[in-house]
Design an enzyme around this catalytic site. Structure first.
Site, PDB file in Angstrom:
ATOM      1  N   SER A  40      37.482 -74.843   9.217  1.00 24.71           N
ATOM      2  CA  SER A  40      38.209 -76.019   8.744  1.00 24.71           C
ATOM      3  C   SER A  40      39.653 -75.899   9.217  1.00 24.71           C
ATOM      4  O   SER A  40      40.578 -75.762   8.444  1.00 24.71           O
ATOM      5  CB  SER A  40      38.149 -76.097   7.218  1.00 24.71           C
ATOM      6  OG  SER A  40      38.770 -74.983   6.631  1.00 24.71           O
ATOM      7  N   HIS A 153      32.100 -74.465   4.960  1.00 23.11           N
ATOM      8  CA  HIS A 153      31.647 -73.074   4.994  1.00 23.11           C
ATOM      9  C   HIS A 153      30.237 -72.864   4.461  1.00 23.11           C
ATOM     10  O   HIS A 153      29.768 -71.741   4.351  1.00 23.11           O
ATOM     11  CB  HIS A 153      32.615 -72.175   4.209  1.00 23.11           C
ATOM     12  CG  HIS A 153      33.981 -72.127   4.822  1.00 23.11           C
ATOM     13  ND1 HIS A 153      35.068 -71.610   4.178  1.00 23.11           N
ATOM     14  CD2 HIS A 153      34.432 -72.535   6.030  1.00 23.11           C
ATOM     15  CE1 HIS A 153      36.137 -71.706   4.953  1.00 23.11           C
ATOM     16  NE2 HIS A 153      35.779 -72.272   6.076  1.00 23.11           N
ATOM     17  N   GLU A 162      36.407 -73.731  -1.562  1.00 20.00           N
ATOM     18  CA  GLU A 162      36.474 -72.366  -2.111  1.00 20.00           C
ATOM     19  C   GLU A 162      36.784 -72.382  -3.610  1.00 20.00           C
ATOM     20  O   GLU A 162      37.683 -73.090  -4.042  1.00 20.00           O
ATOM     21  CB  GLU A 162      37.566 -71.570  -1.372  1.00 20.00           C
ATOM     22  CG  GLU A 162      37.330 -71.580   0.130  1.00 20.00           C
ATOM     23  CD  GLU A 162      38.457 -70.956   0.963  1.00 20.00           C
ATOM     24  OE1 GLU A 162      39.281 -70.218   0.410  1.00 20.00           O
ATOM     25  OE2 GLU A 162      38.489 -71.239   2.167  1.00 20.00           O
ATOM     26  N   GLU A 203      31.996 -67.069   3.763  1.00 21.27           N
ATOM     27  CA  GLU A 203      32.974 -66.117   3.236  1.00 21.27           C
ATOM     28  C   GLU A 203      32.389 -65.232   2.139  1.00 21.27           C
ATOM     29  O   GLU A 203      33.111 -64.624   1.355  1.00 21.27           O
ATOM     30  CB  GLU A 203      34.228 -66.862   2.752  1.00 21.27           C
ATOM     31  CG  GLU A 203      34.914 -67.584   3.923  1.00 21.27           C
ATOM     32  CD  GLU A 203      36.281 -68.142   3.594  1.00 21.27           C
ATOM     33  OE1 GLU A 203      36.638 -68.234   2.409  1.00 21.27           O
ATOM     34  OE2 GLU A 203      37.004 -68.490   4.547  1.00 21.27           O
ATOM     35  N   ASP A 240      40.414 -73.710  -3.278  1.00 21.31           N
ATOM     36  CA  ASP A 240      40.890 -74.261  -2.012  1.00 21.31           C
ATOM     37  C   ASP A 240      40.066 -75.515  -1.769  1.00 21.31           C
ATOM     38  O   ASP A 240      38.881 -75.433  -1.433  1.00 21.31           O
ATOM     39  CB  ASP A 240      40.722 -73.275  -0.851  1.00 21.31           C
ATOM     40  CG  ASP A 240      41.190 -73.892   0.475  1.00 21.31           C
ATOM     41  OD1 ASP A 240      41.699 -75.041   0.454  1.00 21.31           O
ATOM     42  OD2 ASP A 240      41.054 -73.232   1.525  1.00 21.31           O
ATOM     43  N   GLU A 281      44.827 -74.903  -3.417  1.00 20.96           N
ATOM     44  CA  GLU A 281      45.237 -74.960  -2.006  1.00 20.96           C
ATOM     45  C   GLU A 281      44.768 -76.265  -1.373  1.00 20.96           C
ATOM     46  O   GLU A 281      43.676 -76.750  -1.678  1.00 20.96           O
ATOM     47  CB  GLU A 281      44.591 -73.755  -1.302  1.00 20.96           C
ATOM     48  CG  GLU A 281      44.879 -73.644   0.171  1.00 20.96           C
ATOM     49  CD  GLU A 281      44.161 -72.413   0.750  1.00 20.96           C
ATOM     50  OE1 GLU A 281      44.026 -71.395   0.043  1.00 20.96           O
ATOM     51  OE2 GLU A 281      43.721 -72.490   1.915  1.00 20.96           O
ATOM     52  N   ASP A 308      47.990 -74.926   3.321  1.00 25.84           N
ATOM     53  CA  ASP A 308      47.291 -74.220   4.405  1.00 25.84           C
ATOM     54  C   ASP A 308      47.331 -75.118   5.654  1.00 25.84           C
ATOM     55  O   ASP A 308      48.224 -74.983   6.490  1.00 25.84           O
ATOM     56  CB  ASP A 308      45.859 -73.899   3.965  1.00 25.84           C
ATOM     57  CG  ASP A 308      44.982 -73.369   5.078  1.00 25.84           C
ATOM     58  OD1 ASP A 308      45.502 -73.016   6.151  1.00 25.84           O
ATOM     59  OD2 ASP A 308      43.746 -73.302   4.890  1.00 25.84           O
ATOM     60  N   LYS A 333      48.101 -67.312   7.661  1.00 24.13           N
ATOM     61  CA  LYS A 333      46.995 -66.939   8.540  1.00 24.13           C
ATOM     62  C   LYS A 333      47.586 -66.623   9.907  1.00 24.13           C
ATOM     63  O   LYS A 333      48.160 -67.503  10.562  1.00 24.13           O
ATOM     64  CB  LYS A 333      46.024 -68.107   8.679  1.00 24.13           C
ATOM     65  CG  LYS A 333      45.222 -68.431   7.425  1.00 24.13           C
ATOM     66  CD  LYS A 333      44.505 -69.764   7.611  1.00 24.13           C
ATOM     67  CE  LYS A 333      43.403 -69.979   6.590  1.00 24.13           C
ATOM     68  NZ  LYS A 333      42.895 -71.380   6.646  1.00 24.13           N
ATOM     69  N   HIS A 361      42.499 -64.397   5.207  1.00 21.10           N
ATOM     70  CA  HIS A 361      41.531 -64.237   6.292  1.00 21.10           C
ATOM     71  C   HIS A 361      41.195 -65.612   6.872  1.00 21.10           C
ATOM     72  O   HIS A 361      41.740 -66.626   6.430  1.00 21.10           O
ATOM     73  CB  HIS A 361      40.258 -63.580   5.729  1.00 21.10           C
ATOM     74  CG  HIS A 361      39.553 -64.447   4.724  1.00 21.10           C
ATOM     75  ND1 HIS A 361      38.235 -64.285   4.370  1.00 21.10           N
ATOM     76  CD2 HIS A 361      40.000 -65.525   3.999  1.00 21.10           C
ATOM     77  CE1 HIS A 361      37.897 -65.200   3.487  1.00 21.10           C
ATOM     78  NE2 HIS A 361      38.940 -65.952   3.242  1.00 21.10           N
ATOM     79  N   LYS A 384      43.644 -63.597  -0.097  1.00 18.93           N
ATOM     80  CA  LYS A 384      42.253 -64.051  -0.184  1.00 18.93           C
ATOM     81  C   LYS A 384      41.514 -63.561   1.044  1.00 18.93           C
ATOM     82  O   LYS A 384      41.950 -63.779   2.173  1.00 18.93           O
ATOM     83  CB  LYS A 384      42.155 -65.571  -0.353  1.00 18.93           C
ATOM     84  CG  LYS A 384      42.651 -66.435   0.779  1.00 18.93           C
ATOM     85  CD  LYS A 384      42.135 -67.875   0.582  1.00 18.93           C
ATOM     86  CE  LYS A 384      42.392 -68.739   1.796  1.00 18.93           C
ATOM     87  NZ  LYS A 384      41.737 -70.053   1.746  1.00 18.93           N
TER      88      LYS A 384
HETATM   89  P1  PGA Z   1      39.019 -71.603   7.721  1.00 17.13           P
HETATM   90  O1  PGA Z   1      38.988 -71.642   6.147  1.00 17.13           O
HETATM   91  O2  PGA Z   1      39.270 -70.216   8.162  1.00 17.13           O
HETATM   92  O3  PGA Z   1      37.664 -72.136   8.098  1.00 17.13           O
HETATM   93  O4  PGA Z   1      40.128 -72.547   8.141  1.00 17.13           O
HETATM   94  C1  PGA Z   1      39.857 -70.918   5.332  1.00 17.13           C
HETATM   95  C2  PGA Z   1      40.786 -71.819   4.563  1.00 17.13           C
HETATM   96  O5  PGA Z   1      40.728 -73.059   4.665  1.00 17.13           O
HETATM   97  O6  PGA Z   1      41.626 -71.329   3.839  1.00 17.13           O
HETATM   98 ZN    ZN Z   2      42.446 -73.420   3.152  1.00 10.68          ZN
END
Ligand code: PGA
Ligand code: ZN
Length: 424
Positions: A40, A153, A162, A203, A240, A281, A308, A333, A361, A384
Site C-alpha cells: 500500500s 495485506h 492493521e 504481516e 493503521d 495511522e 504514513d 520507513k 517495517h 511496528k
Molecule cells: P506497506 O504497508 O508496507 O504495504 O506500505 C505498511 C503500512 O501501510 O504501514
Molecule cells: Zn501505513
C-alpha cells in the site's frame, strides 16, 4: 574507507525480488543490508526501480537496480570514509540526480546507504544502534503488533489494514513481547471458536473475514481480557487505516458504505470513545490535507495521529504538515525516502517539533533487522514490525531482545510515555 560494493537480487517475504547490498571497508569490515518493499505504497514515496521484463518474475525483477549499485553507486562512493554517512548519502543522491531517486532507484540507493552504516559500525566495533545513536541511545520501544491484517495485506473483506496491540503497561521490552505474543495466540483461539479462518496475512496477523472493522477491535479487547490483561492499562489498541487505499473522488468506501471525511472523523471519535486506542495511522487519504486538519483538531489531543502515506518519511512533506498543524506523529520507513541520512533528518525534525515517531517495517520484508537498531538509536520509543509470527517480522523483535540485553541496566522501556497524548 569504502573499498568495494557488491549487490545481488534476493527474495522478500512475499516472494518478490529485492536488492541486497554488501559493503567492504579497507580494514576488512564487511556488512550486508537488504531492502524492504511496500504494497500500500504512498504516491509520494521515492521510486522503487523494477525491471519491467515480463519474462522474469512478472516484471518485478531488480537486476537494473543491482547493476546501478555495481556500475554507478559503488564506484561513486569508493574511497569515501564510511563513517561520513552524510557525505556518502549526498554522493548517492547526486549520482542519481533526480528528485525522487527514479534513475537508479531508491531500492538500490537505500541498500548501499544502510550497508555503509553497518560496515562503519562494524569498523568502529560498535552495535549499530550505538554507532548511530551514540551514548544516549537507551530507550527500548513499545512494539505495536499487527495481529489482524486487512486492506491490501490480506484477501479478506476488512477495509482497515492493521489492528495493533500495544503492550504499554509492561515493565520491560521483553515483557511487552511476551504479553503481545500471549494475546496473539489467545486471539487465534477466539477467532477459531467464532468460526473464522486463522490463516495469516502479509504481516503475520490473522486475516479473518470479519463483518466490520469495529468487530476487529472487539476481538482484540476480548483476547486481551481472556489472556488475563486489562485493555488500556496493560495493552492498548491501535489502527493503521491506510485510508488512501479506499478513497476515491472525495469519498471513503468503508464497511460497504460511502463516507464523507466529516462522517469518517465522527466515526473515529466514536471508536476512540469506545476503545482504548493510542494510535491511528493514515486515518485519511494522502492528499486530503484540509480534512487532516479537521481530524487533528478533533482528535489530536487524545490520540496519536500518524502520517504514513501522508508524509512518506520525507522531511519536506513533514515540514509542510507541521506548519499546517496536521497529524502529530511520523511513520518512519527507510525505503520511502531512500537514504539513512534523510530518514534520520525526518525523525529529528519530528522530535524537535513535538511529533512522535514510529519506526516501521514494510509489508514485504527480509531478514534484515536495521529498523530495530534505528528505533533505539533515535530513542523513538515505538516500532511496528508486524505480528509476533513469521521470521521476517520476529527477526526485528528478536534483535530488540539482543539490544535489551546489551543495554542491561541502562536500558529503559518506553511504555506509556511513548504515547504522550493517550490519557484514557
Ligand atoms: P506497506 O504497508 O508496507 O504495504 O506500505 C505498511 C503500512 O501501510 O504501514
Ligand atoms: Zn501505513
Amino acid at each position: 574507507f569504502i573499498e568495494a560494493v557488491g549487490a545481488r537480487e534476493i527474495l522478500d517475504s512475499r516472494g518478490n525480488p529485492t536488492v541486497e547490498v554488501e559493503v567492504l571497508l579497507d580494514d576488512g569490515s564487511l556488512a550486508r543490508a537488504a531492502v524492504p518493499s511496500g504494497a500500500s505504497t504512498g504516491a509520494f514515496e521515492a521510486y522503487e526501480l523494477r525491471d519491467g521484463d515480463k519474462d522474469r518474475y512478472f516484471g518485478k525483477g531488480v537486476l537494473k537496480a543491482v547493476d546501478g549499485v555495481l556500475d554507478v553507486l559503488g564506484p561513486a562512493i569508493e574511497d569515501l570514509d564510511a563513517s561520513d554517512q552524510r557525505l556518502v548519502d549526498a554522493t548517492l543522491i547526486e549520482a542519481d540526480g533526480t528528485p525522487n531517486k527514479s534513475k537508479l532507484g531508491a531500492n538500490a540507493i537505500l541498500g548501499v546507504s544502510l550497508a555503509v552504516a553497518k560496515a562503519a559500525a562494524d569498523s568502529a566495533d560498535l552495535p549499530l544502534f550505538r554507532y548511530l545513536g551514540g551514548p544516549n541511545a537507551h530507550v527500548l520501544p513499545v512494539p505495536l503488533f499487527n495481529v489482524i491484517n486487512g486492506g491490501e495485506h490480506a484477501d479478506n473483506g476488512i477495509d482497515m489494514q492493521e489492528f495493533f496491540l500495544a503492550p504499554i503497561g509492561a515493565e520491560t521490552y521483553s515483557e511487552s513481547l511476551r504479553w503481545g505474543t500471549e494475546v496473539y495466540h489467545t486471539l487465534r483461539g477466539e477467532l477459531k471458536a467464532a468460526g473464522y479462518a486463522t490463516g495469516l496475512g502479509d504481516e503475520g496477523g490473522f486475516a479473518p473475514d470479519l463483518p466490520s472493522n469495529r468487530e476487529g477491535l472487539e476481538f482484540l479487547v476480548k483476547a486481551i481480557e481472556k489472556a488475563g490483561f486489562t485493555p488500556g492499562k496493560d495493552i492498548a489498541l491501535g489502527l493503521d487505516v491506510a485510508a488512501t487505499e479506499f478513497f476515491k473522488d472525495g469519498v471513503y468506501r468503508l464497511d460497504q458504505k460511502d463516507w464523507s471525511a466529516d462522517q469518517l472523523i465522527g466515526y473515529y471519535e466514536e471508536l476512540v470513545r469506545d476503545f482504548p486506542i493510542v494510535t491511528i495511522e493514515d486515518a485519511l487519504a494522502e492528499d486530503d490535507w484540509d480534512n487532516w486538519k479537521s481530524l487533528t483538531e478533533a482528535l489530536g489531543s487524545k490520540v496519536q495521529l500518524v502520517g504514513d502515506d501522508l508524509f512518506v518519511t520525507n522531511p519536506e512533506r513533514l515540514a509542510t504538515g507541521i506548519g499546517r498543524g496536521i497529524a502529530n506523529s511520523l511513520l518512519v520507513k527507510v525505503n520511502q525516502i531512500g537514504t539513512l541520512t534523510e530518514t534520520l533528518d525526518a525523525v529529528s525534525l519530528a522530535q524537535r517539533s513535538g511529533y512522535t515517531a514510529m519506526l516501521s517495517h514494510r509489508s514485504g520484508e527480509t531478514e534484515d533487522t536495521t529498523i530495530a537498531d534505528l528505533v533505539v538509536a533515535t530513542n523513538a520509543g515505538q516500532i511496528k514490525a508486524g505480528a509476533p509470527a513469521r521470521s521476517e517480522r520476529v527477526a526485528k523483535y528478536n534483535q530488540l531482545l539482543r539490544i535489551e540485553e546489551e543495554l542491561g541496566e541502562s536500558g529503559v522501556f518506553a511504555g506509556r510515555s511513548a504515547f504522550p497524548r493517550f490519557t484514557a
